[in-house]
Scaffold this motif. Structure first.
Motif, mmCIF file in Angstrom:
data_model
loop_
_atom_site.group_PDB
_atom_site.id
_atom_site.type_symbol
_atom_site.label_atom_id
_atom_site.label_comp_id
_atom_site.label_asym_id
_atom_site.label_seq_id
_atom_site.Cartn_x
_atom_site.Cartn_y
_atom_site.Cartn_z
ATOM 1 N N GLU B 4 0.829 -1.204 0.000
ATOM 2 C CA GLU B 4 0.000 0.000 0.000
ATOM 3 C C GLU B 4 0.868 1.262 0.000
ATOM 4 N N LEU B 5 1.854 1.281 0.913
ATOM 5 C CA LEU B 5 2.722 2.452 1.013
ATOM 6 C C LEU B 5 3.501 2.635 -0.277
ATOM 7 N N ASN B 8 1.297 4.146 -2.961
ATOM 8 C CA ASN B 8 1.039 5.561 -2.679
ATOM 9 C C ASN B 8 2.263 6.425 -2.977
ATOM 10 N N LEU B 9 3.439 5.912 -2.600
ATOM 11 C CA LEU B 9 4.667 6.661 -2.829
ATOM 12 C C LEU B 9 4.926 6.830 -4.325
ATOM 13 N N ILE B 11 2.667 6.825 -6.684
ATOM 14 C CA ILE B 11 1.687 7.801 -7.193
ATOM 15 C C ILE B 11 2.143 9.222 -6.880
ATOM 16 N N PHE B 12 2.644 9.414 -5.655
ATOM 17 C CA PHE B 12 3.090 10.737 -5.212
ATOM 18 C C PHE B 12 4.228 11.257 -6.097
#
Lengths: 472, 104
Positions: B4-5, B8-9, B11-12
């Motif tokens: 998950e992290l 997200n990273l 995507i960021f």
């Protein structure tokens, strides 16, 4: 993935695409409004999606709905009312206010999610670090943007504010933030850790913005805008929501580029601005004139009216003083009077004329100045040689020919070549220097005349006298 | 690092790159509206306000949820309205009545 999560992920993806394309469209005047509309559509579908998600999940309580709807309704009412009513001269401080609350909302989300778990449990760094960044950046932008709003609107002095021991307090605040970071990441959760973090960040935002002069505020607002984007992205990490991450990172990056371009157009560097203490904020506002250049020719409104009435080509050079005196109605009236009598009128608009880059275009558009009369720097500079009268209103540094020479504060700054026109009339309140603190040799040229007056009053007098000569 | 992290990273970071790329050179005329438009986009934080409101279960959390919703709504509603007003001035048809409503 449940069906709901799949659908909402896809909808958030569509909304993120709307933001990216929206920003892309906003780069050109023709498509800019559509771009903003598209980004609003993206926002709307994201909100609809979260409403559906909450209803389907059914976790939210009745009181939860009530506070949510109450908060949203009040917020929408307040935001839309302010946005509708704001005079165009006051737009920069309003944008800064909207930015402050955006940062505040991001910080609130971080505080909420940390506090929910503030029962002495151990958090994974993957969770506590985004919370920390969210609260720190959100807190800094909240208080910093509020100060910027105050400085732009005059509620807080535009002068750089510093006080004895400021460095020491700054250092203490930074230490407090670092300590709270260590507490939040390294130790079991505790309500007081995040409180310390928030308070220290809020104070840091104040201390960061107070020493910066009012004229640099636009760049600061833009920088804080980029910061808020990052705070929102970290809030997205905290609640594990991708649309916040994408939109926040997009604004963070785009805002950074915009900030650099604004600083560039103002011939300043971001590092310089943040170091603070430069200039006294608002230029053109009185101030001592210790070494007044000699040979300045003063003129009267009556004489200016005569010159304008018999000119063929007139170029109006509006500056910060025009915006400060709210004289855009008068300038439009004068231009219309001249145009109606067959005189060719244009406006030479320097990139940073007004409060912030592009602001002068907005101000003039607001008083119905035709878009094709607004000449950007390059085009305007090619027209000055055929200009009979250049009417400089409350502008100073952007007309200073010293910028073409080396070795002074404004060397290399792009300027308007007003001095090449056949006659120059400068309306200005006093001989005080502009924001850069450099004397302007334009004022003592042979073909320059000065009218010392407030822009609004001076223009009103010129309109009266121009009418007389035209009607003769 | 959890899956998950990591996503997200990713995507960021990629969104940051898109932001840098999509911005390139902005004519100075549009810099103020662009700043205001970007400001409206981070109003997406309003979605986060919904999320925390769903988790609230005592008066303290209700207060935070209210504050978050209020702040975010001001940001998003005000941001889009004022940007639209500014941009509307650039291509307004000649001789309209000065009062124009921008429904958003």
């Amino acid at each position: 993935m449940s069906v709901l999560v799949t659908i909402s992920s896809l909808v958030y993806l569509i909304s993120a695409v709307c933001y990216v394309i929206g920003v892309h469209l906003m780069r050109s005047p023709k498509t800019a409004r559509r771009g903003n509309g598209l980004s609003a559509v993206g926002m709307f579908i994201a909100v609809i999606m979260i409403v559906i998600t909450l209803i389907v999940e059914g976790k939210i309580t009745g009181i939860g709905w009530t506070v949510l709807i109450l908060g949203l309704a009040l917020g929408i009412w307040y935001g839309v009312t302010r946005a509708r009513k704001v005079p165009m001269t006051d737009v920069p401080q309003l944008v800064s206010l909207f930015n402050a609350v955006g940062g505040g909302a991001a910080a609130v989300i971080g505080i909420f999610d940390y506090t929910v778990l503030a029962n002495g449990s151990h958090l994974a760094v993957a969770f506590s670090l985004p919370v920390l960044l969210d609260v720190v950046i959100g807190g800094i932008t909240f208080s910093g943007s509020l100060i910027a709003t105050g400085k732009l609107s005059g509620h807080v002095s535009g002068k750089p504010i510093s006080f004895p021991g400021a460095r020491l307090i700054n250092a203490l605040v930074i230490i407090a933030i670092l300590v709270s970071a260590w507490l939040m990441i390294g130790l079991p959760t505790n309500m007081w850790f995040v409180t310390l973090c928030l308070v220290a960040s809020l104070i840091f935002g104040l201390l960061m913005t107070l020493p910066i002069g009012g004229a640099d505020m636009p760049v600061v607002v833009s920088l804080l805008n980029a910061f808020t984007g990052l705070a929102v992205a970290f809030a997205g990490f905290v609640i594990d929501n991708q649309v916040l991450i994408i939109a926040g990172a997009l604004v963070g990056a785009a805002g950074t580029i915009l900030t650099l371009q604004m600083a560039d157009a103002m011939n300043r560097s971001v590092a310089n601005i943040l170091a603070g203490g430069f200039g006294t904020g608002d230029s053109n506002d009185g101030g001592a004139a210790d070494d007044t250049p000699v040979n300045v020719k003063e003129t009267t409104a009556d004489d200016i009216g005569l010159q304008l009435a018999y000119a063929n080509n007139v170029m109006i050079v509006p500056g910060y003083g025009l915006a400060a005196a709210q004289a855009q109605h008068e300038v439009a009236e004068l231009a219309k009077l001249l145009t109606d009598n067959g005189i060719n009128v244009n406006y030479a608009i320097h990139p940073v004329a007004g409060r912030m880059p592009g602001h002068m275009n907005v101000l003039l558009a607001d008083v119905n100045v035709p878009y094709d009369q607004m000449k950007q720097q390059e085009e305007a500079n090619s027209m000055f040689e055929n200009t009979d009268v250049s009417l400089v209103i409350g502008a100073n540094d952007v007309t200073n020919p010293l910028a073409r020479e080396k070795g002074n504060a404004i060397s290399g700054m792009p300027i308007l070549d007003v001095d090449k026109s056949k006659a120059v009339v400068v309306i200005k309140r006093s001989m005080s220097t502009g924001y850069a603190g450099v004397q302007n040799p334009l004022f003592s040229l042979d073909n320059t005349q000065m009218l010392f007056a407030d822009a609004k009053k001076g223009l009103a007098d010129i309109i009266v006298s121009t009418k007389e000569y035209i009607n003769q | 690092m959890s899956q998950e992290l990591y996503s997200n990273l990713a995507i960021f970071v990629l969104s940051l790159l898109v932001g840098f790329e999509v911005m390139s050179k902005i004519p100075s005329t549009l810099q103020t509206p662009m700043m205001s438009g970007a400001n409206a986009i981070h109003g997406v934080v309003v979605v986060g306000a919904f999320v925390i409101a769903a988790e609230a279960n005592n008066w303290f959390f209700y207060c935070l949820a209210f504050l978050g919703a209020f702040f975010a709504a001001v940001n998003v509603a005000g941001g889009y309205t004022v940007t639209d007003r500014m941009l509307g001035m650039f291509n307004r048809p000649k001789k309209t009545t000065p009062k124009e409503d921008d429904e958003k």
